[in-house]
Design a protein around this motif. Structure first.
Motif, PDB file in Angstrom:
ATOM      1  N   PRO A 136       0.121  10.843 -15.708  1.00 56.57           N
ATOM      2  CA  PRO A 136      -1.155  10.840 -14.976  1.00 56.57           C
ATOM      3  C   PRO A 136      -1.899   9.510 -15.051  1.00 56.57           C
ATOM      4  CG  PRO A 136      -0.905  12.891 -16.189  1.00 56.57           C
ATOM      5  CD  PRO A 136       0.231  12.010 -16.605  1.00 56.57           C
ATOM      6  N   GLU A 137      -1.887   8.870 -16.212  1.00 56.14           N
ATOM      7  CA  GLU A 137      -2.573   7.582 -16.339  1.00 56.14           C
ATOM      8  C   GLU A 137      -1.894   6.523 -15.472  1.00 56.14           C
ATOM      9  OE1 GLU A 137      -3.848   4.418 -19.874  1.00 56.14           O
ATOM     10  OE2 GLU A 137      -3.078   6.414 -20.378  1.00 56.14           O
ATOM     11  N   GLU A 138      -0.556   6.542 -15.464  1.00 53.34           N
ATOM     12  CA  GLU A 138       0.182   5.596 -14.618  1.00 53.34           C
ATOM     13  C   GLU A 138      -0.055   5.909 -13.152  1.00 53.34           C
ATOM     14  OE1 GLU A 138       1.572   2.292 -14.463  1.00 53.34           O
ATOM     15  OE2 GLU A 138       2.373   3.113 -16.337  1.00 53.34           O
ATOM     16  N   SER A 139      -0.069   7.189 -12.822  1.00 50.33           N
ATOM     17  CA  SER A 139      -0.306   7.591 -11.442  1.00 50.33           C
ATOM     18  C   SER A 139      -1.659   7.089 -10.950  1.00 50.33           C
ATOM     19  CB  SER A 139      -0.231   9.117 -11.324  1.00 50.33           C
ATOM     20  OG  SER A 139      -0.488   9.531 -10.009  1.00 50.33           O
ATOM     21  N   GLU A 140      -2.659   7.136 -11.814  1.00 47.04           N
ATOM     22  CA  GLU A 140      -3.982   6.649 -11.427  1.00 47.04           C
ATOM     23  C   GLU A 140      -3.965   5.144 -11.199  1.00 47.04           C
ATOM     24  OE1 GLU A 140      -8.023   6.546 -10.482  1.00 47.04           O
ATOM     25  OE2 GLU A 140      -6.514   8.137 -10.465  1.00 47.04           O
ATOM     26  N   ARG A 141      -3.253   4.403 -12.056  1.00 49.86           N
ATOM     27  CA  ARG A 141      -3.145   2.956 -11.844  1.00 49.86           C
ATOM     28  C   ARG A 141      -2.461   2.657 -10.515  1.00 49.86           C
ATOM     29  NH1 ARG A 141      -2.515   2.213 -17.771  1.00 49.86           N
ATOM     30  NH2 ARG A 141      -0.332   2.826 -17.622  1.00 49.86           N
ATOM     31  N   LEU A 142      -1.400   3.394 -10.219  1.00 44.59           N
ATOM     32  CA  LEU A 142      -0.674   3.192  -8.967  1.00 44.59           C
ATOM     33  C   LEU A 142      -1.556   3.519  -7.767  1.00 44.59           C
ATOM     34  CD1 LEU A 142       2.682   4.801 -10.134  1.00 44.59           C
ATOM     35  CD2 LEU A 142       2.446   2.428  -9.403  1.00 44.59           C
ATOM     36  N   ARG A 143      -2.307   4.615  -7.878  1.00 37.27           N
ATOM     37  CA  ARG A 143      -3.181   5.013  -6.761  1.00 37.27           C
ATOM     38  C   ARG A 143      -4.246   3.955  -6.501  1.00 37.27           C
ATOM     39  NH1 ARG A 143      -7.983   6.749  -6.008  1.00 37.27           N
ATOM     40  NH2 ARG A 143      -8.422   6.854  -8.246  1.00 37.27           N
ATOM     41  N   ARG A 144      -4.866   3.455  -7.572  1.00 34.17           N
ATOM     42  CA  ARG A 144      -5.905   2.439  -7.399  1.00 34.17           C
ATOM     43  C   ARG A 144      -5.332   1.168  -6.775  1.00 34.17           C
ATOM     44  NH1 ARG A 144      -7.657   3.879 -12.725  1.00 34.17           N
ATOM     45  NH2 ARG A 144      -6.738   1.925 -13.498  1.00 34.17           N
ATOM     46  N   ALA A 145      -4.126   0.793  -7.206  1.00 30.47           N
ATOM     47  CA  ALA A 145      -3.498  -0.398  -6.630  1.00 30.47           C
ATOM     48  C   ALA A 145      -3.222  -0.188  -5.146  1.00 30.47           C
ATOM     49  CB  ALA A 145      -2.205  -0.722  -7.370  1.00 30.47           C
ATOM     50  N   GLY A 146      -2.672   0.974  -4.793  1.00 27.88           N
ATOM     51  CA  GLY A 146      -2.391   1.254  -3.390  1.00 27.88           C
ATOM     52  C   GLY A 146      -3.649   1.241  -2.543  1.00 27.88           C
ATOM     53  N   GLU A 147      -4.710   1.834  -3.046  1.00 29.70           N
ATOM     54  CA  GLU A 147      -5.966   1.844  -2.294  1.00 29.70           C
ATOM     55  C   GLU A 147      -6.543   0.435  -2.169  1.00 29.70           C
ATOM     56  OE1 GLU A 147      -8.369   4.665  -4.347  1.00 29.70           O
ATOM     57  OE2 GLU A 147      -7.386   6.406  -3.412  1.00 29.70           O
ATOM     58  N   GLY A 148      -6.325  -0.396  -3.196  1.00 27.97           N
ATOM     59  CA  GLY A 148      -6.787  -1.779  -3.116  1.00 27.97           C
ATOM     60  C   GLY A 148      -6.085  -2.545  -2.007  1.00 27.97           C
ATOM     61  N   TYR A 149      -4.768  -2.375  -1.905  1.00 25.66           N
ATOM     62  CA  TYR A 149      -4.042  -3.011  -0.803  1.00 25.66           C
ATOM     63  C   TYR A 149      -4.538  -2.468   0.539  1.00 25.66           C
ATOM     64  CZ  TYR A 149      -0.585  -5.019  -4.017  1.00 25.66           C
ATOM     65  OH  TYR A 149       0.038  -5.743  -5.003  1.00 25.66           O
ATOM     66  N   GLY A 150      -4.803  -1.168   0.589  1.00 26.63           N
ATOM     67  CA  GLY A 150      -5.281  -0.574   1.828  1.00 26.63           C
ATOM     68  C   GLY A 150      -6.617  -1.141   2.263  1.00 26.63           C
ATOM     69  N   MET A 170       0.836  -1.201   0.000  1.00 29.13           N
ATOM     70  CA  MET A 170       0.000   0.000   0.000  1.00 29.13           C
ATOM     71  C   MET A 170       0.872   1.253   0.000  1.00 29.13           C
ATOM     72  SD  MET A 170      -2.690   1.290   2.937  1.00 29.13           S
ATOM     73  CE  MET A 170      -1.356   1.455   4.150  1.00 29.13           C
ATOM     74  N   GLY A 171       1.849   1.284   0.897  1.00 33.50           N
ATOM     75  CA  GLY A 171       2.711   2.454   0.998  1.00 33.50           C
ATOM     76  C   GLY A 171       3.523   2.691  -0.257  1.00 33.50           C
ATOM     77  N   ARG A 172       4.064   1.618  -0.843  1.00 35.60           N
ATOM     78  CA  ARG A 172       4.889   1.770  -2.047  1.00 35.60           C
ATOM     79  C   ARG A 172       4.082   2.339  -3.210  1.00 35.60           C
ATOM     80  NH1 ARG A 172       9.740  -2.304  -2.554  1.00 35.60           N
ATOM     81  NH2 ARG A 172       9.956  -3.077  -0.428  1.00 35.60           N
ATOM     82  N   TYR A 173       2.905   1.772  -3.439  1.00 39.49           N
ATOM     83  CA  TYR A 173       2.119   2.203  -4.593  1.00 39.49           C
ATOM     84  C   TYR A 173       1.576   3.619  -4.404  1.00 39.49           C
ATOM     85  CZ  TYR A 173       2.315  -2.271  -7.002  1.00 39.49           C
ATOM     86  OH  TYR A 173       2.751  -3.378  -7.691  1.00 39.49           O
ATOM     87  N   LEU A 174       1.118   3.948  -3.210  1.00 42.75           N
ATOM     88  CA  LEU A 174       0.604   5.301  -2.989  1.00 42.75           C
ATOM     89  C   LEU A 174       1.721   6.336  -3.097  1.00 42.75           C
ATOM     90  CD1 LEU A 174      -1.946   4.735  -0.067  1.00 42.75           C
ATOM     91  CD2 LEU A 174      -2.420   5.045  -2.514  1.00 42.75           C
ATOM     92  N   ALA A 175       2.905   6.009  -2.582  1.00 42.82           N
ATOM     93  CA  ALA A 175       4.032   6.939  -2.694  1.00 42.82           C
ATOM     94  C   ALA A 175       4.435   7.125  -4.153  1.00 42.82           C
ATOM     95  CB  ALA A 175       5.214   6.428  -1.873  1.00 42.82           C
ATOM     96  N   ALA A 176       4.458   6.028  -4.914  1.00 44.76           N
ATOM     97  CA  ALA A 176       4.819   6.126  -6.333  1.00 44.76           C
ATOM     98  C   ALA A 176       3.809   6.976  -7.092  1.00 44.76           C
ATOM     99  CB  ALA A 176       4.904   4.734  -6.941  1.00 44.76           C
ATOM    100  N   ALA A 177       2.529   6.862  -6.733  1.00 42.12           N
ATOM    101  CA  ALA A 177       1.489   7.637  -7.417  1.00 42.12           C
ATOM    102  C   ALA A 177       1.666   9.136  -7.203  1.00 42.12           C
ATOM    103  CB  ALA A 177       0.113   7.201  -6.924  1.00 42.12           C
ATOM    104  N   ARG A 178       2.264   9.518  -6.075  1.00 46.14           N
ATOM    105  CA  ARG A 178       2.423  10.941  -5.753  1.00 46.14           C
ATOM    106  C   ARG A 178       3.707  11.546  -6.296  1.00 46.14           C
ATOM    107  NH1 ARG A 178       0.543   8.948  -0.638  1.00 46.14           N
ATOM    108  NH2 ARG A 178       2.704   8.895   0.114  1.00 46.14           N
ATOM    109  N   GLU A 179       4.608  10.725  -6.816  1.00 49.71           N
ATOM    110  CA  GLU A 179       5.899  11.255  -7.248  1.00 49.71           C
ATOM    111  C   GLU A 179       5.737  12.186  -8.444  1.00 49.71           C
ATOM    112  OE1 GLU A 179       9.165   8.730  -7.884  1.00 49.71           O
ATOM    113  OE2 GLU A 179       9.261   8.038  -5.810  1.00 49.71           O
ATOM    114  N   PRO A 180       6.466  13.308  -8.438  1.00 50.82           N
ATOM    115  CA  PRO A 180       6.385  14.223  -9.582  1.00 50.82           C
ATOM    116  C   PRO A 180       6.944  13.572 -10.835  1.00 50.82           C
ATOM    117  CG  PRO A 180       8.151  14.870  -8.071  1.00 50.82           C
ATOM    118  CD  PRO A 180       7.380  13.789  -7.386  1.00 50.82           C
TER     119      PRO A 180
END
Length: 591
Positions: free
Chosen positions: A568-582, A554-564
């Motif tokens: 944007p499309e990849e960031s959304e995939r990362l965010r959804r994955a992180g939230e799924g683990y959460g 969860m932490g890895r994917y959410l942190a990756a989603a926030r990286e500058p």
């Protein structure tokens, strides 16, 4: 340990003439250069810990001369594509190597500790940082900018990767003085004795150029900033500074204003891997490195790093698994004789060799793809044509369960890790999990995780670290065209700089339960199959590792989603994955 390492380097340098000229000999020399950098870093860090401040000693002088001598030999090898005439024969006659062999022998004349702790720099272990790029960058140092530079060069490296990189800049730039320092504190500062500072700056004329060398920078640029601050505080003009970083990027908002302003205006010299080794203008084409393994290569290498492998491996139009492009290793596809081959960066030196050995063992056991060899940091293996990841393939789930259980058991038996290289302890895993849960799920979920603290002594006592896979995701398992199930990306994630590192096999069992969706009867079947093969964690171990695994992912994917800079499309995939683990962690903690 010190003298074992010294003897290994000495023996390797003495035997270079026995290694086949070309990329193989060049790679062996690179490995010994990097190992020498590890030695310098460890011994001078030990000296710093003892003294409390950086001090110019006979040890630091000899180590600097020694590392620069091997860097000069590496420069010579690079210029002659791994076949300098002076390297021929049983014992090299090359002057830099004679100097290095003499320097290794002379180390016994100074106070060298018998034991030390080695840290492998992230760039050489994971980041695909190639030392040749710093040779090329330093070779451009004397090119005209506004006016030609004619003064003396002095080089300061940040210990770690900077131990080797500074020696390379010194070798190619013909430096008069070379030293390394270790900034420390928050924010980091360079702390030298007055006599050492005087020795470094003594006799430097107004035209002297000061090179500051390190891998990175990260968003703060703190290591570069600390060294430059010290130089300016000692009267070195800002215009006399030149930086040698690993990439041309700017510093982030976390950097100090003074550092960011200096960095933006400074002269920075970088050369990319692509510029040296890819394309029609390549100095030493990557394709030539591997043709003895693949056969003659047809056309240029195709870059499939940064998640681009998904376009080659997955069906057109299918959903893409999330990737963190900045953390992916270099990967290329080449064609030879109608077949495709994958070149994947594995690391230099012993890390690369150990990964080759594990890859060969997994292939021999029918658990991984065949590997042809290792060439200057890259594992070379046939591309599995028409293979598909589990989410896009048909397979028998009972067969999958048996295969994965056998895979975890094989690693538990064959890839045991010495306690010195064990990864994060159960206490560290729990600390990370609590922090991630508090940040993403709130204080209540964090406190439920924290309830594991009373069981930590038992978990610590039961832990038996092995080089775990740490990457049990469904898309990392391929079904080949003849129906076999093999594990890919199997040797990278418990070595190098991975924060989880080598774990008890229960970590991979928990990862498989999560990533392959094994619940109820399938979970019982899987754990029972592992137990029959000798991997028998108690239920509380599995529960602990499952919870901490979910929090880590969860932490890895959410942190990756926030990286500058992440698409944007990849960031959304990362965010959804992180939230799924959460969400899965929340459910697990609520049971």
């Amino acid at each position: 340990m010190t003298w074992e390492k010294v003897e290994r380097i000495r023996s390797g340098l003495s035997g270079l003439g026995d290694v086949r000229p070309g990329i193989e000999r060049h790679a062996v020399l690179a490995d010994h250069l990097l190992e020498l950098g590890e030695l310098e870093q460890a011994l001078l860090d030990a000296q710093l810990a003892k003294e409390g401040r950086e001090r110019w000693t006979s040890l630091s002088t000899r180590l600097a001369k020694l590392t620069v001598a091997v860097a000069e030999a590496f420069h010579l090898s690079y210029r002659h594509r791994g076949a300098p005439p002076s390297f021929d024969g049983v014992r090299s006659k090359a002057a830099p190597l004679r100097e290095a062999l003499r320097g290794l022998r002379d180390l016994r004349g100074v106070g060298v500790p018998e034991d030390f702790r080695v840290t492998v720099p992230a760039g050489f272990a994971d980041g695909g940082l190639y030392p040749e790029t710093f040779l090329e960058a330093a070779g451009r140092l004397r090119l005209p900018v506004d006016a030609p530079w004619r003064g003396e060069l002095r080089v300061l490296g940040v210990r770690g990767a900077g131990s080797v990189l500074a020696a390379l800049v010194a070798a190619a730039g013909r430096a008069g003085v070379t030293a390394t320092v270790r900034p420390s504190g928050v924010p980091p500062v360079v702390n030298l004795t007055g006599r050492t500072a005087w020795r470094l700056t003594e006799g430097a004329g107004a035209e002297a150029l000061w090179a500051v060398v390190d891998e990175g920078p990260d968003a703060t640029g703190a290591s570069f900033g600390a060294v430059a601050d010290w130089l300016e505080d000692w009267g070195i003009r800002r215009e006399s500074l030149v930086f040698f970083p690993a990439h041309p990027g700017e510093l982030g908002p976390e950097a100090l204003d003074r550092h960011r302003a200096r960095w933006a205006a400074a002269r920075r010299l970088t050369v990319s891997f692509d510029e040296l080794f890819l394309g029609p203008a390549a100095v030493w084409p990557l394709e030539q490195w591997v043709e003895d393994l693949t056969g003659r290569i047809d056309g240029p290498a195709e870059d499939v790093g940064g998640g681009r492998w998904r376009e080659v491996l997955l069906p057109a139009g299918s959903a893409r698994p999330p990737v963190h492009p900045g953390r992916e290793r270099r990967k290329f596809l080449v064609r030879a004789g109608g077949a495709r081959w994958l070149l994947k960066f594995a690391g230099f030196g012993r890390l690369g060799r150990e990964k080759l050995e594990r890859s060969i063992a997994l292939a021999a056991a029918g658990l991984g793809p065949r590997v042809a060899g290792l060439r200057h940091g890259f594992l070379v293996m046939p591309w599995l044509e028409r293979a598909r990841p589990l989410p896009f393939a048909s397979f028998d789930r009972r067969l999958l369960i048996e295969k994965v259980a056998g895979y975890v058991a094989f690693r538990a038996t064959r890839f045991r890790a010495h306690p010195e290289v064990a990864g994060a302890s159960p206490a560290a895993l729990l600390e990370n999990a609590v922090a991630q849960a508090r940040s993403a799920l709130g204080a209540e979920m964090a406190e439920r995780l924290h309830a594991w603290r009373d069981r930590l002594p038992d978990l610590e006592a039961m832990a038996r670290p092995v080089f775990t896979d740490n990457r049990m995701h469904a898309w990392e398992w391929l079904v080949t065209r003849d129906g076999r199930i093999v594990k890919t990306d199997a040797v990278d994630h418990s070595t190098g700089t991975d924060p989880v590192g080598a774990q008890d096999p229960a970590w991979d069992l928990a990862g498989a339960l999560v990533e392959l969706g094994l619940e109820g009867g399938e979970e019982s079947h899987f754990l029972g199959s592992a137990a029959r093969r000798g991997v028998r964690p108690i239920p509380s171990q599995v529960s602990f590792y499952k919870a901490t695994y979910l929090a880590d992912q969860m932490g890895r994917y959410l942190a990756a989603a926030r990286e500058p800079g992440v698409d944007p499309e990849e960031s959304e995939r990362l965010r959804r994955a992180g939230e799924g683990y959460g969400e899965r962690l929340r459910r697990a903690l609520s049971e």
